[in-house]
Design a protein around this motif. Structure first.
Motif, PDB file in Angstrom:
ATOM      1  N   ALA A 217     -58.658   7.250 -65.184  1.00 11.98           N
ATOM      2  CA  ALA A 217     -59.150   5.876 -65.270  1.00 11.98           C
ATOM      3  C   ALA A 217     -58.363   5.081 -66.304  1.00 11.98           C
ATOM      4  N   SER A 218     -58.089   5.709 -67.464  1.00  9.07           N
ATOM      5  CA  SER A 218     -57.331   5.002 -68.500  1.00  9.07           C
ATOM      6  C   SER A 218     -55.894   4.748 -68.048  1.00  9.07           C
ATOM      7  N   ARG A 219     -55.328   5.696 -67.314  1.00  9.03           N
ATOM      8  CA  ARG A 219     -53.980   5.515 -66.789  1.00  9.03           C
ATOM      9  C   ARG A 219     -53.932   4.348 -65.801  1.00  9.03           C
ATOM     10  N   LYS A 220     -54.941   4.234 -64.966  1.00 14.21           N
ATOM     11  CA  LYS A 220     -55.004   3.134 -64.010  1.00 14.21           C
ATOM     12  C   LYS A 220     -55.139   1.795 -64.743  1.00 14.21           C
ATOM     13  N   ASP A 221     -55.935   1.765 -65.812  1.00 12.40           N
ATOM     14  CA  ASP A 221     -56.069   0.532 -66.588  1.00 12.40           C
ATOM     15  C   ASP A 221     -54.731   0.133 -67.202  1.00 12.40           C
ATOM     16  N   TRP A 222     -53.991   1.120 -67.717  1.00 10.05           N
ATOM     17  CA  TRP A 222     -52.687   0.829 -68.314  1.00 10.05           C
ATOM     18  C   TRP A 222     -51.724   0.284 -67.267  1.00 10.05           C
ATOM     19  N   LEU A 223     -51.728   0.882 -66.076  1.00  8.35           N
ATOM     20  CA  LEU A 223     -50.872   0.394 -64.998  1.00  8.35           C
ATOM     21  C   LEU A 223     -51.254  -1.033 -64.609  1.00  8.35           C
ATOM     22  N   GLY A 224     -52.549  -1.322 -64.623  1.00  7.41           N
ATOM     23  CA  GLY A 224     -52.992  -2.681 -64.328  1.00  7.41           C
ATOM     24  C   GLY A 224     -52.426  -3.683 -65.319  1.00  7.41           C
ATOM     25  N   GLN A 225     -52.355  -3.295 -66.599  1.00  5.28           N
ATOM     26  CA  GLN A 225     -51.774  -4.168 -67.614  1.00  5.28           C
ATOM     27  C   GLN A 225     -50.286  -4.363 -67.369  1.00  5.28           C
ATOM     28  N   VAL A 226     -49.595  -3.293 -66.944  1.00  5.51           N
ATOM     29  CA  VAL A 226     -48.170  -3.402 -66.623  1.00  5.51           C
ATOM     30  C   VAL A 226     -47.961  -4.400 -65.486  1.00  5.51           C
ATOM     31  N   VAL A 227     -48.803  -4.305 -64.454  1.00  6.18           N
ATOM     32  CA  VAL A 227     -48.694  -5.220 -63.316  1.00  6.18           C
ATOM     33  C   VAL A 227     -48.915  -6.661 -63.753  1.00  6.18           C
ATOM     34  N   ARG A 228     -49.918  -6.885 -64.597  1.00  7.76           N
ATOM     35  CA  ARG A 228     -50.195  -8.253 -65.058  1.00  7.76           C
ATOM     36  C   ARG A 228     -49.004  -8.821 -65.837  1.00  7.76           C
ATOM     37  N   GLU A 229     -48.392  -7.984 -66.690  1.00  8.08           N
ATOM     38  CA  GLU A 229     -47.241  -8.458 -67.456  1.00  8.08           C
ATOM     39  C   GLU A 229     -46.063  -8.774 -66.537  1.00  8.08           C
ATOM     40  N   LEU A 230     -45.855  -7.935 -65.516  1.00  8.45           N
ATOM     41  CA  LEU A 230     -44.773  -8.194 -64.570  1.00  8.45           C
ATOM     42  C   LEU A 230     -45.022  -9.481 -63.788  1.00  8.45           C
ATOM     43  N   GLU A 231     -46.253  -9.655 -63.336  1.00  5.17           N
ATOM     44  CA  GLU A 231     -46.587 -10.843 -62.545  1.00  5.17           C
ATOM     45  C   GLU A 231     -46.526 -12.116 -63.379  1.00  5.17           C
ATOM     46  N   ASP A 232     -46.816 -12.004 -64.674  1.00  7.63           N
ATOM     47  CA  ASP A 232     -46.804 -13.180 -65.534  1.00  7.63           C
ATOM     48  C   ASP A 232     -45.405 -13.539 -66.034  1.00  7.63           C
ATOM     49  N   SER A 233     -44.443 -12.626 -65.862  1.00  5.88           N
ATOM     50  CA  SER A 233     -43.079 -12.924 -66.294  1.00  5.88           C
ATOM     51  C   SER A 233     -42.464 -13.992 -65.395  1.00  5.88           C
ATOM     52  N   ALA A 234     -41.387 -14.607 -65.874  1.00  6.81           N
ATOM     53  CA  ALA A 234     -40.738 -15.665 -65.098  1.00  6.81           C
ATOM     54  C   ALA A 234     -40.233 -15.137 -63.759  1.00  6.81           C
ATOM     55  N   ILE A 235     -39.576 -13.976 -63.782  1.00  8.13           N
ATOM     56  CA  ILE A 235     -39.041 -13.401 -62.544  1.00  8.13           C
ATOM     57  C   ILE A 235     -40.174 -12.942 -61.637  1.00  8.13           C
ATOM     58  N   GLY A 236     -41.198 -12.318 -62.220  1.00  8.04           N
ATOM     59  CA  GLY A 236     -42.339 -11.876 -61.411  1.00  8.04           C
ATOM     60  C   GLY A 236     -43.036 -13.032 -60.731  1.00  8.04           C
ATOM     61  N   SER A 237     -43.176 -14.149 -61.441  1.00  9.92           N
ATOM     62  CA  SER A 237     -43.801 -15.323 -60.840  1.00  9.92           C
ATOM     63  C   SER A 237     -42.978 -15.851 -59.674  1.00  9.92           C
ATOM     64  N   MET A 238     -41.651 -15.806 -59.813  1.00 13.39           N
ATOM     65  CA  MET A 238     -40.789 -16.243 -58.720  1.00 13.39           C
ATOM     66  C   MET A 238     -40.924 -15.333 -57.511  1.00 13.39           C
ATOM     67  N   LEU A 239     -40.998 -14.033 -57.765  1.00 21.31           N
ATOM     68  CA  LEU A 239     -41.124 -13.079 -56.657  1.00 21.31           C
ATOM     69  C   LEU A 239     -42.446 -13.254 -55.910  1.00 21.31           C
ATOM     70  N   LYS A 240     -43.488 -13.609 -56.624  1.00 19.79           N
ATOM     71  CA  LYS A 240     -44.785 -13.816 -55.974  1.00 19.79           C
ATOM     72  C   LYS A 240     -44.725 -14.958 -54.971  1.00 19.79           C
ATOM     73  N   LEU A 241     -43.804 -15.899 -55.180  1.00 16.86           N
ATOM     74  CA  LEU A 241     -43.681 -17.027 -54.259  1.00 16.86           C
ATOM     75  C   LEU A 241     -43.015 -16.631 -52.951  1.00 16.86           C
ATOM     76  N   ALA A 242     -42.271 -15.533 -52.974  1.00 16.82           N
ATOM     77  CA  ALA A 242     -41.541 -15.107 -51.763  1.00 16.82           C
ATOM     78  C   ALA A 242     -41.627 -13.598 -51.628  1.00 16.82           C
ATOM     79  N   HIS A 243     -42.860 -13.086 -51.569  1.00 17.16           N
ATOM     80  CA  HIS A 243     -43.051 -11.638 -51.528  1.00 17.16           C
ATOM     81  C   HIS A 243     -42.422 -11.015 -50.292  1.00 17.16           C
ATOM     82  N   ASP A 244     -42.457 -11.716 -49.167  1.00 22.16           N
ATOM     83  CA  ASP A 244     -41.954 -11.139 -47.924  1.00 22.16           C
ATOM     84  C   ASP A 244     -40.434 -11.144 -47.839  1.00 22.16           C
ATOM     85  N   ASP A 245     -39.775 -12.036 -48.586  1.00 15.19           N
ATOM     86  CA  ASP A 245     -38.316 -12.144 -48.499  1.00 15.19           C
ATOM     87  C   ASP A 245     -37.736 -12.498 -49.865  1.00 15.19           C
ATOM     88  N   PRO A 246     -37.742 -11.540 -50.809  1.00 20.23           N
ATOM     89  CA  PRO A 246     -37.223 -11.862 -52.145  1.00 20.23           C
ATOM     90  C   PRO A 246     -35.735 -12.168 -52.144  1.00 20.23           C
TER      91      PRO A 246
END
Length: 276
Positions: free
Chosen positions: A219-248
């Motif tokens: 459970a703690s490992r999953k929580d840590w991975l969730g934090q990693v995902v949030r940091e990636l999604e909040d980054s400038a590049i991650g935010s750009m990728l979210k706009l074009a997930h199907d065709d980066p």
């Protein structure tokens, strides 16, 4: 009326033994381990896409950004030459300073660190990353298939023995590196290496209180991975990728077209200033 006989249970038949609480806990731990591995595969895939997008973005579009900065500096200088206004002169000096490299820094550092940052070769050697740039943001389907199979078979979280866990961690680092490069041949070779290695079955999950400890760790490992995902999604590049997930990869083409349009506008503006 015909008589319907009631089926009799065979004398040797007996009811199925009820599942114990420990058995249910073991089953829950196995399910949590499987779910965690699938989640880690998804997280690592996204991390590699973010890293590859960042590298390709700099590789393909870095020269265009430099061209834009140069045009901005020349436009500011042309405006300052026309107006002779001290504020325009100051802006022109700032724009030129942002473009001009630091004199002698590249020679002084011998190519390891350039005026715009560490060289790709130096970054690769320090980070154990291939000097070869990625060909695309998202590795091909065959590379993704081989990667998932290897991680599911060799993931360190499947064992509790510390020596075996370390062996698996070192192996997965190599798998991640090959996947980041989209190197199908390297992944195939790693699959053969793993199959030829010492036969290690996943350790049986400990019983009793250790099962609860294992669930808490998962459970703690999953929580840590969730934090990693949030940091990636909040980054400038991650935010750009979210706009074009199907065709980066297509997103890079879109950005390149937008930058080309900006370059054309600035070139036209500079030409107008120099003509008048």
């Amino acid at each position: 009326m015909a008589r319907v006989s009631t089926p009799q249970q065979p004398p040797h038949a007996h009811s199925e033994q009820p599942e114990s609480g420990t058995d249910r806990l073991e089953r829950a731990v196995r399910a949590a381990e499987t779910a965690l591995i699938e989640y880690e595969i998804a997280v690592e895939t996204f991390r590699i896409e973010v890293e590859n997008f960042s590298r390709l973005h700099q590789q393909r579009l870095g020269p265009v950004y430099l061209r834009l900065d140069e045009l901005d500096a020349r436009i500011a200088e042309a405006v300052a030459a026309r107006t002779q206004d001290p504020e325009d002169v100051r802006r022109a000096q700032q724009a030129r300073a942002a473009v001009a490299p630091i004199p002698g820094i590249d020679e002084l550092l011998g190519g390891w660190i350039q005026s715009e940052g560490m060289s790709p070769e130096a970054q690769a050697m320090l980070g154990e990353r291939s000097v070869r740039p990625p060909e695309r943001v998202r590795p091909g389907e065959e590379a993704r298939r081989r990667y998932r199979e290897l991680v599911r078979r060799a993931h360190p979280d499947l064992v509790t023995d510390e020596d075996e866990r370390l062996r698996r961690e070192e192996f997965i680092v190599r798998v991640n590196r090959a996947y980041a490069d989209g190197d199908e041949e390297a992944l195939a070779a790693l699959a053969e290496e793993w199959a030829a290695g010492p036969p290690r079955e996943p350790d049986p999950v400990s019983r009793g209180e250790e099962l609860y400890a294992r669930l808490e760790w998962l459970a703690s490992r999953k929580d840590w991975l969730g934090q990693v995902v949030r940091e990636l999604e909040d980054s400038a590049i991650g935010s750009m990728l979210k706009l074009a997930h199907d065709d980066p990869d297509g997103l890079l083409d879109d950005i390149a077209r937008q930058l080309d349009a900006q370059v054309a506008e600035r070139e036209q503006r500079l030409a107008e200033l120099l003509e008048t």
